[in-house]
Scaffold this motif. Structure first.
Motif, PDB file in Angstrom:
ATOM      1  N   ILE A  50       1.127  -1.132  -0.089  1.00  0.00           N
ATOM      2  CA  ILE A  50       0.070  -0.392   0.113  1.00  0.00           C
ATOM      3  C   ILE A  50       0.882   1.324   0.043  1.00  0.00           C
ATOM      4  N   GLY A  51       0.529   2.639  -0.572  1.00  0.00           N
ATOM      5  CA  GLY A  51       1.299   3.261  -0.467  1.00  0.00           C
ATOM      6  C   GLY A  51       0.376   4.480  -1.044  1.00  0.00           C
ATOM      7  N   GLY A  52       1.304   5.843  -1.409  1.00  0.00           N
ATOM      8  CA  GLY A  52       0.676   6.845  -2.111  1.00  0.00           C
ATOM      9  C   GLY A  52       1.271   6.926  -3.140  1.00  0.00           C
ATOM     10  N   GLN A  53       0.652   8.721  -3.581  1.00  0.00           N
ATOM     11  CA  GLN A  53       1.956   9.300  -5.182  1.00  0.00           C
ATOM     12  C   GLN A  53       1.247  10.518  -4.877  1.00  0.00           C
ATOM     13  N   VAL A  54       2.136  11.378  -5.711  1.00  0.00           N
ATOM     14  CA  VAL A  54       1.927  12.829  -5.856  1.00  0.00           C
ATOM     15  C   VAL A  54       2.683  13.348  -7.282  1.00  0.00           C
ATOM     16  N   GLY A  55       2.069  14.032  -8.211  1.00  0.00           N
ATOM     17  CA  GLY A  55       2.941  14.689  -8.750  1.00  0.00           C
ATOM     18  C   GLY A  55       1.842  15.593  -9.994  1.00  0.00           C
ATOM     19  N   TYR A  56       1.931  15.435 -11.040  1.00  0.00           N
ATOM     20  CA  TYR A  56       1.818  16.439 -12.338  1.00  0.00           C
ATOM     21  C   TYR A  56       0.599  15.911 -12.492  1.00  0.00           C
ATOM     22  N   ALA A  57      -0.495  16.475 -13.737  1.00  0.00           N
ATOM     23  CA  ALA A  57      -1.381  16.107 -14.744  1.00  0.00           C
ATOM     24  C   ALA A  57      -1.264  16.846 -15.633  1.00  0.00           C
ATOM     25  N   TYR A  58      -1.318  16.745 -16.694  1.00  0.00           N
ATOM     26  CA  TYR A  58      -1.339  17.597 -18.126  1.00  0.00           C
ATOM     27  C   TYR A  58      -2.492  17.201 -18.645  1.00  0.00           C
ATOM     28  N   GLY A  59      -3.653  18.036 -18.615  1.00  0.00           N
ATOM     29  CA  GLY A  59      -5.178  18.011 -19.418  1.00  0.00           C
ATOM     30  C   GLY A  59      -5.044  18.213 -20.607  1.00  0.00           C
ATOM     31  N   GLU A  60      -5.156  17.504 -22.046  1.00  0.00           N
ATOM     32  CA  GLU A  60      -5.624  18.289 -23.278  1.00  0.00           C
ATOM     33  C   GLU A  60      -6.972  18.081 -23.343  1.00  0.00           C
ATOM     34  N   PHE A  61      -7.956  19.120 -23.729  1.00  0.00           N
ATOM     35  CA  PHE A  61      -9.405  18.721 -23.835  1.00  0.00           C
ATOM     36  C   PHE A  61      -9.950  19.306 -24.793  1.00  0.00           C
ATOM     37  N   ASP A  62     -10.230  18.103 -25.918  1.00  0.00           N
ATOM     38  CA  ASP A  62     -11.145  18.743 -27.114  1.00  0.00           C
ATOM     39  C   ASP A  62     -12.992  18.148 -27.087  1.00  0.00           C
ATOM     40  N   LEU A  63     -13.304  19.973 -27.312  1.00  0.00           N
ATOM     41  CA  LEU A  63     -14.463  19.617 -26.552  1.00  0.00           C
ATOM     42  C   LEU A  63     -15.489  20.543 -27.541  1.00  0.00           C
ATOM     43  N   GLY A  64     -14.834  20.793 -28.925  1.00  0.00           N
ATOM     44  CA  GLY A  64     -15.582  21.440 -29.581  1.00  0.00           C
ATOM     45  C   GLY A  64     -14.343  22.983 -30.168  1.00  0.00           C
ATOM     46  N   GLY A  65     -13.418  22.934 -28.973  1.00  0.00           N
ATOM     47  CA  GLY A  65     -12.464  23.716 -29.157  1.00  0.00           C
ATOM     48  C   GLY A  65     -11.086  22.964 -28.435  1.00  0.00           C
ATOM     49  N   SER A  66     -10.196  23.181 -28.899  1.00  0.00           N
ATOM     50  CA  SER A  66      -9.036  22.337 -27.699  1.00  0.00           C
ATOM     51  C   SER A  66      -8.262  23.403 -26.855  1.00  0.00           C
ATOM     52  N   PHE A  67      -8.242  23.053 -25.769  1.00  0.00           N
ATOM     53  CA  PHE A  67      -8.199  24.212 -24.563  1.00  0.00           C
ATOM     54  C   PHE A  67      -7.252  22.884 -23.835  1.00  0.00           C
TER      55      PHE A  67
END
Length: 206
Positions: A50-67
Motif C-alpha cells: 500500500i502507499g501513496g503518490q503525488v505528481g503532475y497531470a496535464y490534460g488536453e481537452f477537445d470539446l468543440g475547441g482545444s483547451f
C-alpha cells in the motif's frame, strides 16, 4: 586334579580373550538428529503493498475547441505481485487520484474540470538488484464536471504506463511512474480528453 586345573585355566583364558575383544569394539555412535532446512525467504517484491503518490497531470481537452491545462495530482495505491520466476513479477494494482484540472471556453465562459480518477491495472515487471522496472495496462474511470456546451458527468478510458520502484529499506520503496489516459466520447458533445500523469510514489510492502 591336573584335569581340573587345566579346565580352570582354559576358562580363564577364554574369558580374558572375550574381554579383550570387547574392548576393541567401536563406541556406539551418537544418535543422528535430523534438522529440516529452513524454508527459503520470499523474494522482496512478492506480496501485497500500500502507499501513496503525488505528481503532475496535464490534460488536453477537445470539446468543440482545444483547451489544455495542468494540475497537481495525488492519491493512494494498493496492489499485489506474484513471483513468476527468473525475477519476473505480475499482479493487479488499484489507484485513486484527486486532481483539479480546469479549462474555460473563452467564447462562452463555460468551464470543465477534471476532478478525480480511479484506475485498475495490471503490473508486469522485472527485478534488477534493488530496483523493479515495470509496465502497466488497465482501465481508468474519471469524474468530469462542466456546464453549457461542455460536458457534465464521467468517462472511462484505457491506460498505458511505465514505472520504476527502488527498495530503500526492509519494507519501503520509492519510485516514479508515467501514465497516459484517453477518454473518448465525453458528454453529449462527444468530446475527447487526454490526460498524462507523472507521479512520485512511496509504498510499504508486507
Amino acid at each position: 586334579m591336573i584335569r581340573t586345573v587345566t579346565i580352570a585355566l582354559l576358562c580363564t583364558t577364554a574369558a580374558a580373550g572375550a574381554a579383550y575383544a570387547g574392548s576393541n569394539d567401536p563406541a556406539p555412535a551418537d544418535p543422528v538428529v535430523y534438522t529440516p532446512a529452513p524454508a527459503p525467504a520470499s523474494p522482496f517484491w512478492e506480496g501485497g503493498y500500500i502507499g501513496g503518490q503525488v505528481g503532475y497531470a496535464y490534460g488536453e481537452f477537445d470539446l468543440g475547441g482545444s483547451f489544455d491545462n495542468d494540475s497537481v495530482i495525488g492519491g493512494l495505491t494498493a496492489g499485489y505481485l506474484w513471483n513468476l520466476g527468473n525475477d519476473w513479477y505480475a499482479g493487479p494494482e488499484f489507484q485513486y487520484d484527486w486532481a483539479d484540472v480546469s479549462v474555460t471556453d473563452p467564447n462562452t465562459g463555460n468551464t470543465a474540470t477534471f476532478n478525480e480518477m480511479a484506475r485498475l491495472k495490471a503490473v508486469v515487471g522485472k527485478a534488477m538488484g534493488n530496483g523493479f522496472l515495470y509496465g502497466t495496462l488497465g482501465y481508468a474511470y474519471a469524474d468530469f464536471d462542466g456546464v453549457g456546451t461542455f460536458f457534465n458527468g464521467s468517462g472511462d478510458s484505457y491506460l498505458v504506463g511505465v514505472g520504476y520502484d527502488h527498495r530503500v529499506s526492509d519494507n519501503w520503496t520509492v519510485g516514479g511512474e508515467y501514465m497516459y489516459h484517453a477518454f473518448d466520447g465525453i458528454g453529449t458533445a462527444g468530446g475527447d480528453v487526454d490526460v498524462n500523469t507523472l507521479h512520485l510514489k512511496a509504498t510499504y510492502r508486507f
